[in-house]
Design a protein around this motif. Structure first.
Motif, PDB file in Angstrom:
ATOM      1  N   GLY A  13       0.826  -1.203   0.000  1.00 12.95           N
ATOM      2  CA  GLY A  13       0.000   0.000   0.000  1.00 12.95           C
ATOM      3  C   GLY A  13       0.866   1.261   0.000  1.00 12.95           C
ATOM      4  N   HIS A  14       1.938   1.252   0.813  1.00 16.67           N
ATOM      5  CA  HIS A  14       2.837   2.410   0.866  1.00 16.67           C
ATOM      6  C   HIS A  14       3.522   2.628  -0.482  1.00 16.67           C
ATOM      7  CE1 HIS A  14       3.078   1.770   5.460  1.00 16.67           C
ATOM      8  NE2 HIS A  14       2.129   2.640   5.159  1.00 16.67           N
ATOM      9  N   TRP A  15       3.927   1.521  -1.098  1.00 18.64           N
ATOM     10  CA  TRP A  15       4.583   1.622  -2.407  1.00 18.64           C
ATOM     11  C   TRP A  15       3.600   2.149  -3.454  1.00 18.64           C
ATOM     12  CZ3 TRP A  15       7.411   2.229  -6.458  1.00 18.64           C
ATOM     13  CH2 TRP A  15       7.189   1.548  -7.654  1.00 18.64           C
ATOM     14  N   ASP A  16       2.360   1.650  -3.453  1.00 18.74           N
ATOM     15  CA  ASP A  16       1.345   2.134  -4.403  1.00 18.74           C
ATOM     16  C   ASP A  16       1.145   3.647  -4.246  1.00 18.74           C
ATOM     17  OD1 ASP A  16       0.932  -0.372  -5.455  1.00 18.74           O
ATOM     18  OD2 ASP A  16      -0.873  -0.796  -4.277  1.00 18.74           O
ATOM     19  N   ASP A  17       1.027   4.101  -2.983  1.00 18.94           N
ATOM     20  CA  ASP A  17       0.840   5.540  -2.729  1.00 18.94           C
ATOM     21  C   ASP A  17       2.041   6.340  -3.212  1.00 18.94           C
ATOM     22  OD1 ASP A  17      -1.502   4.872  -1.517  1.00 18.94           O
ATOM     23  OD2 ASP A  17      -0.783   5.126   0.547  1.00 18.94           O
ATOM     24  N   ALA A  18       3.230   5.844  -2.886  1.00 20.62           N
ATOM     25  CA  ALA A  18       4.447   6.573  -3.246  1.00 20.62           C
ATOM     26  C   ALA A  18       4.606   6.640  -4.762  1.00 20.62           C
ATOM     27  CB  ALA A  18       5.673   5.907  -2.607  1.00 20.62           C
ATOM     28  N   LYS A  19       4.230   5.567  -5.440  1.00 14.75           N
ATOM     29  CA  LYS A  19       4.338   5.535  -6.907  1.00 14.75           C
ATOM     30  C   LYS A  19       3.358   6.532  -7.519  1.00 14.75           C
ATOM     31  CE  LYS A  19       4.119   2.445 -10.850  1.00 14.75           C
ATOM     32  NZ  LYS A  19       2.885   1.880 -11.389  1.00 14.75           N
ATOM     33  N   GLU A  20       2.150   6.563  -6.981  1.00  9.69           N
ATOM     34  CA  GLU A  20       1.142   7.490  -7.481  1.00  9.69           C
ATOM     35  C   GLU A  20       1.600   8.940  -7.271  1.00  9.69           C
ATOM     36  OE1 GLU A  20      -3.424   8.208  -6.333  1.00  9.69           O
ATOM     37  OE2 GLU A  20      -2.868   6.080  -6.512  1.00  9.69           O
ATOM     38  N   HIS A  21       2.161   9.176  -6.079  1.00  6.56           N
ATOM     39  CA  HIS A  21       2.685  10.512  -5.761  1.00  6.56           C
ATOM     40  C   HIS A  21       3.816  10.882  -6.734  1.00  6.56           C
ATOM     41  CE1 HIS A  21       3.725  13.948  -3.326  1.00  6.56           C
ATOM     42  NE2 HIS A  21       4.978  13.534  -3.268  1.00  6.56           N
TER      43      HIS A  21
END
Ligand SMILES: [Zn+2]
Length: 190
Positions: A141-149
């Motif tokens: 989840g953290h990686w998905d958020d960071a990638k989107e950011h």
């Protein structure tokens, strides 16, 4: 010099961005007997699901039972693909605009969260417990958020600094994120 368990990198060959063996640390060994010889493959967390049907053991356990020589299973030279950008932190320091700087910082964060996700994926491959799965899912989840950011920051940067908004991260950015994550993981204290 004796090799450490974390000297063992995944042996899967990949050629998506540039040909070479997977750069992530080995997590498990899959093995099976074949006509009296033992076939085995060191796999990272991301590739631990390959070779279904072969027995699976945490890397350290396999190593104690059967011995393991780093890179023995790799045919030819191990080529860790080179990242296109070698250092996001340095790039941020040398940025010419604030939007560019923010973009590099976002890429660095993406690489860090991807490294954590890969770590927990490897941990879960070794110890498939519910608790470890939850931790892995949280890390994803953290990686998905960071990638989107990072994608958002890249879009802002291309729009404001180059007058042409690019919404998708180019492959060489993703490739660099993966290479840096692999590097971070190799030096990660366990
Ligand atoms: Zn791998």
């Amino acid at each position: 010099m004796p090799t450490q368990a974390d000297d063992f990198l995944c042996e899967v060959f990949m050629d998506k961005y540039s040909p070479g063996h997977c750069p992530f640390p080995g997590s498990v060994v899959r093995h099976r007997g074949y006509r009296g010889i033992r076939l085995r493959m060191v796999l990272c967390g991301g590739h631990a699901g390959l070779f279904k049907g072969w027995e699976v053991k945490p890397l350290e356990e396999y190593r104690q039972a059967h011995g393991l020589i780093a890179d023995a299973g790799v045919i030819g030279k191990r080529q860790i693909p080179a990242p296109y950008f070698t250092n996001f932190v340095e790039s941020a320091r040398n940025a010419e605009t604030t939007t560019e700087r923010n973009m590099w910082i976002a890429m660095h964060r993406a690489a860090r969260t991807f490294a954590e996700f890969m770590y927990w994926q490897g941990h879960y491959a070794k110890y498939p417990l519910d608790l470890n799965r939850q931790t892995r899912d949280g890390a994803r989840g953290h990686w998905d958020d960071a990638k989107e950011h990072a994608e958002g920051m890249y879009a802002t940067y291309t729009r404001e600094d180059h007058d042409k908004e690019e919404r998708e991260l180019p492959d060489y950015f993703l490739h660099s994120i993966q290479c840096l994550a692999a590097e971070l993981l190799i030096h990660r204290p366990n």
